[in-house]
Design a protein around this motif. Structure first.
Motif, PDB file in Angstrom:
ATOM      1  N   MET A 299     -30.182 -30.663  -3.035  1.00 26.06           N
ATOM      2  CA  MET A 299     -31.300 -31.532  -3.382  1.00 26.06           C
ATOM      3  C   MET A 299     -32.317 -30.762  -4.224  1.00 26.06           C
TER       4      MET A 299
ATOM      5  N   GLY B 202     -23.400 -34.547  -4.409  1.00 28.00           N
ATOM      6  CA  GLY B 202     -23.084 -35.448  -3.319  1.00 28.00           C
ATOM      7  C   GLY B 202     -24.251 -35.753  -2.400  1.00 28.00           C
ATOM      8  N   GLY B 203     -25.473 -35.585  -2.914  1.00 25.67           N
ATOM      9  CA  GLY B 203     -26.642 -35.976  -2.143  1.00 25.67           C
ATOM     10  C   GLY B 203     -26.889 -35.150  -0.903  1.00 25.67           C
ATOM     11  N   LYS B 204     -26.255 -33.997  -0.819  1.00 26.89           N
ATOM     12  CA  LYS B 204     -26.457 -33.176   0.373  1.00 26.89           C
ATOM     13  C   LYS B 204     -27.765 -32.394   0.278  1.00 26.89           C
ATOM     14  N   GLY B 205     -28.239 -31.938   1.438  1.00 25.86           N
ATOM     15  CA  GLY B 205     -29.493 -31.212   1.463  1.00 25.86           C
ATOM     16  C   GLY B 205     -29.457 -29.960   0.618  1.00 25.86           C
ATOM     17  N   GLU B 206     -28.336 -29.253   0.629  1.00 28.21           N
ATOM     18  CA  GLU B 206     -28.250 -27.965  -0.070  1.00 28.21           C
ATOM     19  C   GLU B 206     -28.280 -28.106  -1.585  1.00 28.21           C
TER      20      GLU B 206
END
Lengths: 290, 362
Positions: free
Chosen positions: A234, A228-232
């Protein structure tokens, strides 16, 4: 060293050397070209680009994140692959071949499709969520997507066949014989597992771990879709793609690629430096003698 | 000797593999550049979009001129265009690019200047005419919501302030994982009037991130492919999305999905036809672009694909009721913000880095 030994070694060098040259040709040349172009096209100079990416927190964090996710995938892949390898390795010949084929055949399906399959399974209205609600575990539908959990799960699924094949290739067809002999000598299943099966397949598991780690470090589409494109979630490949495709920024993209390659090499060296691993890997070359 | 024949066998196998790879890597659907050119190759985005372009632009142009139009597709990757120019192998006569790519291409010097070529631009929106590109169509990044979550008869989201209003409109949301559009939306949600977003050519990046901090816990997905937010909205995985307007439109009107499009406060951006340096003939490319920006083909394209035309007269060739639903219809256009490609061309690298870092912050 007798003639035969030397001859065999030459032959081995040849069989390893040609594919290696082929791989280096496909990998090395583009990387060198990328480095050349980027050094030529960078406004700030090659060194400055490297300094920037190695001192910026974003790249450090994403690289660490990439390594961490990959290590988790290696761990869970081994955990899932071992029981499968056990069953396949000890199955009757025909059944074993069928099972082996079933595992391999999942690799024919593109990673994109397998990733989408997980989005169907994990989404809020998907079968897993529905089943858990009807079992009374949850009161309302839950999405399991868009998290590091989903990314590790999806990647583990994709990587499992590689690990199973590696584990099995280490011991080959001899497993059922080993098992039979152990039992004849009165070993319990537990003893057989600990003293025979795991040591016999360890070399394959190590090779498989190396393979899974390398492949995972460069993963792109699965973390993108399931994370979902989240930082965690990436991973470094996403940033490389952004630099190259979106920004057309060769210098930073190439520098990040080299950083990834450096990470891969360091990861392998780190693995090799563990004494236990080293013992197994070094034995690889002396396989014929045993 | 045995080992010698093996070496030969390997060399043969290797050359066979090499030949297959070489053959397989030849671009598809593109003519041999050394042969006589009696066609024009247009690089566009593929899918339903390119089908609409074929029906509206490519086929009629073939009929008019006898010149065959070959279409190639890409995902809008600027890097691909730059690499083609730098390698000196440009297989496309005309490329369809986003405004950011146009600006970046100008800066990198990979585009041919078409400004002096006596282009009659009087029928085109002045914003869509550039020295290096002629507008093809306009797309918006707009608000869409799920109508099961927010049904008719109750209060429905209509502004980015509503998107930020978790109390009145609870539920997960999705936005584009891209600082472009997203920062503008964050400022609008924070109360900055549309005409002050780019005041003095700059964007208030600090204020935008402060605003984004408030919505961040509610963004379930930062999407990367255009169809992702539509799927999430349709499935009810999210209740609201900042997504491509045309895709929300198609889901709502053509596929009957429980979604609703809001043009109000959308970010509207121009797509351009441009010509890369090293293309075979600027004259031929321009002839196609002239045709593609004339009123009737533009109307035909917009009728087939819900993106606004750049030719002002196109609306008079369209069904009036339908025209009213498009993003460039004056009723809708005035409520939106025109995306500033020039701001982003200057700042994208730095702001994107900050955005990516911000995504990873707790």
């Amino acid at each position: 060293m007798n003639y035969n030994e030397a001859h065999r070694r030459d032959r081995r060098r040849f069989w390893v050397g040609v594919p290696l040259a082929w791989i280096m040709f496909g990998l090395g040349l583009p990387v060198l070209e990328l480095a050349r172009v980027s050094a030529a096209s960078s406004d700030h100079g090659w060194f400055e680009v490297f300094r920037h990416i190695t001192t910026t927190e974003l790249y450090q964090r994403v690289l660490l994140n990439t390594v961490w996710i990959s290590l988790q995938v290696v761990f869970f892949t081994a955990l899932v692959a071992y029981p499968i390898a056990y069953v396949v390795g000890h199955a009757a010949e025909r059944a074993g071949r069928l099972l082996f084929f079933a595992i391999i055949s999942s690799m024919w399906i593109s990673i994109l499709i397998r990733t989408y399959a997980w989005t169907v399974l994990l989404q809020r209205t998907g079968p897993i969520s529905n089943a858990l609600v009807s079992l009374g575990v949850f009161n309302e539908l839950q999405s399991f997507m868009h998290s590091r959990f989903a990314v590790v799960l999806g990647m583990t699924h994709i990587m499992t066949p590689y690990m199973v094949v590696s584990i099995l290739s280490a011991s080959g067809k001899r497993l059922s014989e080993f098992s039979y002999i152990s039992r004849v000598f009165g070993a319990t299943t537990f003893l057989y597992l600990v003293r025979v099966f795991i040591p016999q397949t360890m070399r394959g598991a190590i090779a498989g771990s190396g393979l899974v780690l390398l492949l995972s470090l460069g993963f792109y589409i699965t973390p993108e879709l399931l994370g979902g494109g989240k930082g965690e979630t990436m991973m470094i490949a996403v940033l490389i793609d952004e630099q190259i495709s979106t920004l057309g920024n060769w210098s930073t993209g190439a520098a990040l690629s080299l950083l990834l390659i450096g990470t891969v090499v360091s990861a392998l060296l780190a693995m090799y430096s563990v004494p236990a691993v080293r013992r197994y890997v070094d034995r690889l070359g002396h396989h014929d003698k045993s | 000797m045995k080992s010698k024949s093996r070496v030969v066998a390997i060399l043969v196998a290797a050359s066979a593999i090499g030949a297959i790879l070489w053959w397989g890597s030849r671009p598809n659907g593109e003519e041999d550049p050394s042969g006589p050119k009696d066609d024009i190759v247009v690089l566009s985005f593929g899918g339903a979009f390119a089908e609409a372009q074929r029906a509206a632009y490519f086929d009629p142009y073939e009929e008019d001129t006898g010149i065959k139009v070959v279409d190639a597709s890409y995902g809008g990757e600027y890097g691909k265009l730059k690499a083609a120019v730098e390698s000196g192998n440009v297989p496309w006569d005309v490329v369809d690019i986003e405004s950011s790519a146009l600006l970046r291409g100008k800066e990198d010097g990979i585009l041919l200047r078409i400004g002096e070529h006596n282009f009659d631009a009087s029928q085109l929106m002045p914003e869509a005419v550039d020295e290096y590109g002629i507008g093809a169509d306009l797309y918006s990044v707009s608000l869409g919501f799920n109508t099961i979550s927010f049904p008719d008869g109750e209060r429905q989201p209509a502004t980015w302030k509503d998107f930020w209003d978790i109390e009145s409109f609870p539920g997960p949301r999705t936005m584009k994982r891209d600082p472009r559009f997203t920062l503008e939306i964050a400022l609008i949600a924070d109360g900055v009037p549309l005409d002050e977003i780019y005041s003095s050519g700059e964007l208030d990046v600090d204020r935008a991130f402060a605003s984004l901090n408030r919505i961040k816990p509610h963004i379930a997905v930062w999407w990367t492919t255009g169809q992702q937010p539509i799927q999430l909205l349709t499935d009810g995985e999210v209740v609201m999305a900042a997504a491509f307007g045309a895709r929300i439109y198609t889901a709502q009107h053509d596929n009957g999905a429980p979604v609703r499009l809001v043009w109000n406060e959308g970010i509207i951006d121009i797509e351009y036809w441009a010509v890369l340096k090293g293309s075979s003939s600027l004259e031929r490319s321009l002839d196609f672009i002239k045709f593609a920006s004339s009123a009737e083909p533009q109307a035909e394209f917009s009728t087939r694909f819900p993106l606004g035309p750049v030719n002002i007269n196109a609306f008079s060739h369209m069904d009036e009721e339908y025209a009213r639903k498009l993003n460039t219809h004056p009723d809708n256009y005035e409520t939106q913000l025109l995306f500033s490609a020039s701001y982003w061309a200057k700042n994208e690298e730095a702001v994107r880095e900050r955005f990516n870092a911000w995504l990873g912050e707790k």
